[in-house]
Design a protein around this motif. Structure first.
Motif, PDB file in Angstrom:
ATOM      1  N   ASN A 101      36.797  -9.941  44.205  1.00 48.96           N
ATOM      2  CA  ASN A 101      36.932  -8.970  45.319  1.00 48.96           C
ATOM      3  C   ASN A 101      35.509  -9.306  46.238  1.00 48.96           C
ATOM      4  N   PRO A 102      35.533  -9.619  47.359  1.00 44.04           N
ATOM      5  CA  PRO A 102      34.395  -9.858  47.992  1.00 44.04           C
ATOM      6  C   PRO A 102      33.467  -8.801  48.525  1.00 44.04           C
ATOM      7  N   ALA A 103      34.380  -7.721  48.586  1.00 47.56           N
ATOM      8  CA  ALA A 103      33.568  -6.560  49.104  1.00 47.56           C
ATOM      9  C   ALA A 103      32.785  -5.677  47.842  1.00 47.56           C
ATOM     10  N   SER A 104      33.140  -5.994  46.578  1.00 48.20           N
ATOM     11  CA  SER A 104      32.676  -4.879  45.512  1.00 48.20           C
ATOM     12  C   SER A 104      32.083  -6.035  44.362  1.00 48.20           C
ATOM     13  N   ASP A 105      32.589  -7.171  44.340  1.00 48.14           N
ATOM     14  CA  ASP A 105      32.028  -8.061  43.217  1.00 48.14           C
ATOM     15  C   ASP A 105      30.612  -8.718  43.357  1.00 48.14           C
ATOM     16  N   LEU A 106      29.791  -8.442  42.736  1.00 47.25           N
ATOM     17  CA  LEU A 106      28.467  -9.110  42.723  1.00 47.25           C
ATOM     18  C   LEU A 106      28.681 -10.673  42.216  1.00 47.25           C
ATOM     19  N   LEU A 107      28.277 -11.606  43.102  1.00 45.64           N
ATOM     20  CA  LEU A 107      28.345 -13.115  42.588  1.00 45.64           C
ATOM     21  C   LEU A 107      26.756 -13.511  42.169  1.00 45.64           C
ATOM     22  N   ALA A 108      26.958 -14.110  40.984  1.00 45.49           N
ATOM     23  CA  ALA A 108      25.571 -14.401  40.743  1.00 45.49           C
ATOM     24  C   ALA A 108      25.477 -16.224  40.355  1.00 45.49           C
ATOM     25  N   VAL A 109      24.606 -16.596  41.273  1.00 49.00           N
ATOM     26  CA  VAL A 109      24.426 -18.234  41.351  1.00 49.00           C
ATOM     27  C   VAL A 109      23.198 -18.568  40.510  1.00 49.00           C
ATOM     28  N   LEU A 110      23.355 -19.175  39.214  1.00 44.86           N
ATOM     29  CA  LEU A 110      22.209 -19.588  38.422  1.00 44.86           C
ATOM     30  C   LEU A 110      21.478 -20.756  38.743  1.00 44.86           C
ATOM     31  N   GLY A 111      20.167 -20.587  38.393  1.00 46.96           N
ATOM     32  CA  GLY A 111      19.491 -21.713  38.468  1.00 46.96           C
ATOM     33  C   GLY A 111      18.857 -22.227  40.130  1.00 46.96           C
ATOM     34  N   ARG A 112      18.355 -23.317  40.189  1.00 47.48           N
ATOM     35  CA  ARG A 112      17.864 -23.839  41.276  1.00 47.48           C
ATOM     36  C   ARG A 112      19.082 -24.365  42.166  1.00 47.48           C
ATOM     37  N   SER A 144      15.671 -20.222  42.414  1.00 52.62           N
ATOM     38  CA  SER A 144      16.008 -20.891  43.730  1.00 52.62           C
ATOM     39  C   SER A 144      14.931 -20.230  44.863  1.00 52.62           C
ATOM     40  N   TRP A 145      14.605 -18.913  44.526  1.00 53.10           N
ATOM     41  CA  TRP A 145      13.708 -18.387  45.706  1.00 53.10           C
ATOM     42  C   TRP A 145      12.559 -18.948  45.785  1.00 53.10           C
ATOM     43  N   THR A 146      11.964 -19.322  44.659  1.00 57.34           N
ATOM     44  CA  THR A 146      10.882 -20.135  44.756  1.00 57.34           C
ATOM     45  C   THR A 146      10.661 -21.417  45.206  1.00 57.34           C
ATOM     46  N   HIS A 147      11.798 -22.116  44.912  1.00 60.36           N
ATOM     47  CA  HIS A 147      12.103 -23.398  45.221  1.00 60.36           C
ATOM     48  C   HIS A 147      12.552 -23.700  46.758  1.00 60.36           C
ATOM     49  N   GLN A 166      25.718 -10.651  56.395  1.00 58.42           N
ATOM     50  CA  GLN A 166      26.879  -9.755  56.047  1.00 58.42           C
ATOM     51  C   GLN A 166      26.532  -9.109  54.691  1.00 58.42           C
ATOM     52  N   LEU A 167      25.664  -9.586  54.105  1.00 59.10           N
ATOM     53  CA  LEU A 167      25.256  -8.919  52.582  1.00 59.10           C
ATOM     54  C   LEU A 167      24.690  -7.663  52.896  1.00 59.10           C
ATOM     55  N   GLU A 168      25.282  -6.779  51.785  1.00 60.67           N
ATOM     56  CA  GLU A 168      24.856  -5.452  51.824  1.00 60.67           C
ATOM     57  C   GLU A 168      23.965  -5.282  50.644  1.00 60.67           C
ATOM     58  N   GLU A 169      23.995  -6.238  49.664  1.00 58.97           N
ATOM     59  CA  GLU A 169      23.215  -6.178  48.443  1.00 58.97           C
ATOM     60  C   GLU A 169      22.663  -7.496  48.085  1.00 58.97           C
ATOM     61  N   LEU A 170      21.517  -7.630  47.580  1.00 59.41           N
ATOM     62  CA  LEU A 170      20.752  -9.208  47.298  1.00 59.41           C
ATOM     63  C   LEU A 170      19.793  -8.527  46.119  1.00 59.41           C
ATOM     64  N   VAL A 171      20.425  -9.180  44.867  1.00 59.99           N
ATOM     65  CA  VAL A 171      19.501  -9.252  43.712  1.00 59.99           C
ATOM     66  C   VAL A 171      19.097 -10.463  43.396  1.00 59.99           C
ATOM     67  N   VAL A 172      17.844 -10.498  42.878  1.00 59.14           N
ATOM     68  CA  VAL A 172      16.822 -11.599  42.716  1.00 59.14           C
ATOM     69  C   VAL A 172      16.889 -11.600  41.074  1.00 59.14           C
ATOM     70  N   LEU A 173      17.282 -12.600  40.418  1.00 56.34           N
ATOM     71  CA  LEU A 173      17.307 -12.679  38.972  1.00 56.34           C
ATOM     72  C   LEU A 173      16.107 -13.288  38.254  1.00 56.34           C
ATOM     73  N   MET A 174      15.539 -12.873  37.099  1.00 54.29           N
ATOM     74  CA  MET A 174      14.711 -13.273  36.396  1.00 54.29           C
ATOM     75  C   MET A 174      15.060 -14.273  35.647  1.00 54.29           C
ATOM     76  N   TYR A 175      16.531 -14.422  35.129  1.00 54.40           N
ATOM     77  CA  TYR A 175      16.948 -15.454  34.345  1.00 54.40           C
ATOM     78  C   TYR A 175      16.910 -16.763  35.113  1.00 54.40           C
ATOM     79  N   ASP A 176      16.105 -17.659  34.278  1.00 56.62           N
ATOM     80  CA  ASP A 176      15.796 -19.001  35.065  1.00 56.62           C
ATOM     81  C   ASP A 176      16.589 -20.134  34.663  1.00 56.62           C
TER      82      ASP A 176
END
Length: 234
Positions: A101-112, A144-147, A166-176
């Motif tokens: 659900n693109p409106a409610s699910d948070l999609l987490a992309v891992l790694g660089r 990814s952020w630092t890369h 269009q993003l309403e929320e951005l989460v930066v993950l410490m999982y590396d």
């Protein structure tokens, strides 16, 4: 001495006998926002094929309960994203649809991850979204952020692109890590606070708002909750 303790209810055989309106309301209430992981191996497999996106996250259970729940779930999770997932044999990958659900699910992309590929991902989701709005909640690893975000000007340019605006929320993950843990199969993900990082997290979010003035930003950890397939595969 008598106690008032009760055994938790694990089944409700009379559920099908409830009024249709009530059943539909209960099913819809079960469609809570999820955290769904995506990752990429970034290199061809042994057969020379390149699998752009993989995911070990499970699909909503309502998709496989009954006809009624499946129809309601398909109406809610409207984007079907083709992904590869581990098969029954070691090293085997099978293609399936990941329901979102693109409106409610948070999609987490891992790694660089290269941002050209992320932009393609955003475009695919937007094209498959019946509302043609696309993803609203997104998770990106600090790796990814630092890369990719070397300079403020580059960051601002990327953020202002239509795919990200269009993003309403951005989460930066410490999982590396580039991939989820090996024992994570057909499971669920959840966000966790980063211990001892409250002050840095607030500063990070404040600087983001000062620079871009849009979208909520959080610094979080990612928790992996293995599904029943995980124990069978180990």
């Amino acid at each position: 001495m008598a106690t008032n303790s009760q055994t938790p209810l694990t089944s409700f055989p009379r559920f099908p006998a409830l009024p249709t309106e009530l059943r539909i309301k209960i099913w819809n209430e079960s469609f809570i926002p999820r955290v769904v992981e995506l990752h990429s191996q970034n290199f061809p497999d042994l057969t020379g094929n390149f699998h752009q996106w993989e995911s070990n996250s499970s699909n909503p259970a309502a998709l496989s309960v009954c006809f009624e729940s499946r129809m309601l779930a398909r109406a809610h999770f409207t984007v079907l994203l083709p992904v590869f997932t581990p098969g029954s044999k070691s090293g085997e990958l099978t293609l399936r649809d990941l329901y979102l659900n693109p409106a409610s699910d948070l999609l987490a992309v891992l790694g660089r991850m290269d941002f050209e590929r992320l932009i393609d991902l955003f475009k695919v989701i937007q094209l498959r979204d019946p509302e043609v709005r696309g993803l609203r909640r997104f998770c990106l690893s600090l790796r990814s952020w630092t890369h990719s975000f070397h300079f403020e000007a580059q960051t601002r340019m990327i953020w202002q692109m239509a795919a990200f605006s269009q993003l309403e929320e951005l989460v930066v993950l410490m999982y590396d890590e580039q991939r989820p843990p090996d024992n994570f199969r057909d499971g669920e993900c959840a966000l966790e606070a980063v211990p001892g990082m409250d002050a840095f997290s607030r500063l990070f979010a404040a600087n983001w708002r000062q620079l871009f003035g849009s979208a909520e930003l959080r610094l979080m950890n990612l928790k992996f909750i293995p599904g029943p397939v995980s124990s069978a595969a180990t």
